[in-house]
Design a protein around this motif. Structure first.
Motif, short mmCIF file in Angstrom:
data_model
loop_
_atom_site.label_atom_id
_atom_site.label_comp_id
_atom_site.label_asym_id
_atom_site.label_seq_id
_atom_site.Cartn_x
_atom_site.Cartn_y
_atom_site.Cartn_z
N MET A 9 21.42 -23.51 -7.33
CA MET A 9 22.07 -24.29 -6.28
C MET A 9 21.59 -25.74 -6.23
N SER A 10 20.54 -26.05 -6.97
CA SER A 10 20.01 -27.41 -6.96
C SER A 10 19.57 -27.77 -8.38
N ASP A 11 19.11 -28.99 -8.54
CA ASP A 11 18.60 -29.43 -9.84
C ASP A 11 17.12 -29.16 -10.01
N ARG A 12 16.49 -28.60 -8.99
CA ARG A 12 15.05 -28.39 -9.03
C ARG A 12 14.69 -27.27 -10.01
N ILE A 13 13.63 -27.51 -10.77
CA ILE A 13 13.10 -26.51 -11.70
C ILE A 13 11.78 -26.00 -11.14
N TYR A 14 11.65 -24.69 -11.03
CA TYR A 14 10.43 -24.06 -10.53
C TYR A 14 9.61 -23.54 -11.71
N ARG A 33 0.83 -1.22 0.00
CA ARG A 33 0.00 0.00 0.00
C ARG A 33 0.85 1.26 0.00
N SER A 34 2.03 1.20 0.62
CA SER A 34 2.91 2.37 0.63
C SER A 34 3.70 2.50 -0.67
N GLY A 35 3.75 1.42 -1.47
CA GLY A 35 4.52 1.43 -2.71
C GLY A 35 5.98 1.10 -2.52
N ALA A 36 6.41 0.84 -1.27
CA ALA A 36 7.82 0.58 -0.99
C ALA A 36 8.27 -0.81 -1.42
N LEU A 37 7.32 -1.74 -1.60
CA LEU A 37 7.64 -3.11 -1.97
C LEU A 37 6.74 -3.52 -3.13
N ARG A 38 7.37 -4.08 -4.16
CA ARG A 38 6.61 -4.56 -5.32
C ARG A 38 7.15 -5.93 -5.70
N VAL A 39 6.24 -6.89 -5.91
CA VAL A 39 6.61 -8.25 -6.25
C VAL A 39 6.00 -8.59 -7.61
N VAL A 40 6.81 -9.16 -8.50
CA VAL A 40 6.36 -9.53 -9.85
C VAL A 40 6.68 -11.01 -10.07
N ILE A 41 5.69 -11.76 -10.55
CA ILE A 41 5.86 -13.18 -10.86
C ILE A 41 5.34 -13.42 -12.27
N TRP A 42 6.03 -14.28 -13.01
CA TRP A 42 5.54 -14.69 -14.32
C TRP A 42 5.90 -16.15 -14.55
N ARG A 43 5.09 -16.79 -15.40
CA ARG A 43 5.27 -18.22 -15.68
C ARG A 43 6.45 -18.40 -16.62
N ALA A 44 7.53 -18.98 -16.10
CA ALA A 44 8.72 -19.30 -16.87
C ALA A 44 9.58 -20.23 -16.03
#
Length: 127
Positions: free
Chosen positions: A101-106, A84-95
């Protein structure tokens, strides 16, 4: 010649229609695709963020905060939550994403924008 040409043209038409139908299915995901809690994380530096409902919890070497957020706003297949303050913004996209550090794929890539900097990492639907 005509007998050979007609089946060949028919095959070309069928294939082109199939490709066009596939292109229609390749639309970017909408808001429903991001209607889950998410866990995000990155390395170098290590950080983690959780999105649950209207809250974002973020932790790194310099921050340990929980904020109320608006979102997600989805444009072009990218979901954005903003405090709400605009100080933090998070962006996620499918890729596809690997933490390095590992073999795991997200299934998702992520960015966290905080204090003028950007953290890059991976994300997935929270368990």
């Amino acid at each position: 010649m005509v007998r050979t040409l007609i089946p060949a043209l028919s095959l070309i038409l069928i294939l082109s229609l199939g490709l066009a139908a596939g292109a229609a299915d390749a639309r970017p995901p909408g808001r429903d695709a991001f209607a889950h809690p998410f866990s995000l994380f990155g390395t170098e530096p290590f950080w983690s963020t959780q999105i649950r409902g209207g809250r974002i919890r973020h932790h790194d070497d310099l921050h340990d905060l929980t904020v109320h957020a608006r979102g997600p706003v989805v444009r072009g297949g990218r979901a954005t939550w903003t405090s709400r303050s605009g100080a933090l913004r998070v962006v996620i996209w499918r890729a596809r994403c690997n933490d390095g550090m590992s073999d795991r794929i997200y299934r998702y890539q992520a960015e966290v924008h905080i204090d003028g900097g950007t953290l890059h990492g991976c994300a997935d639907v929270a368990r």
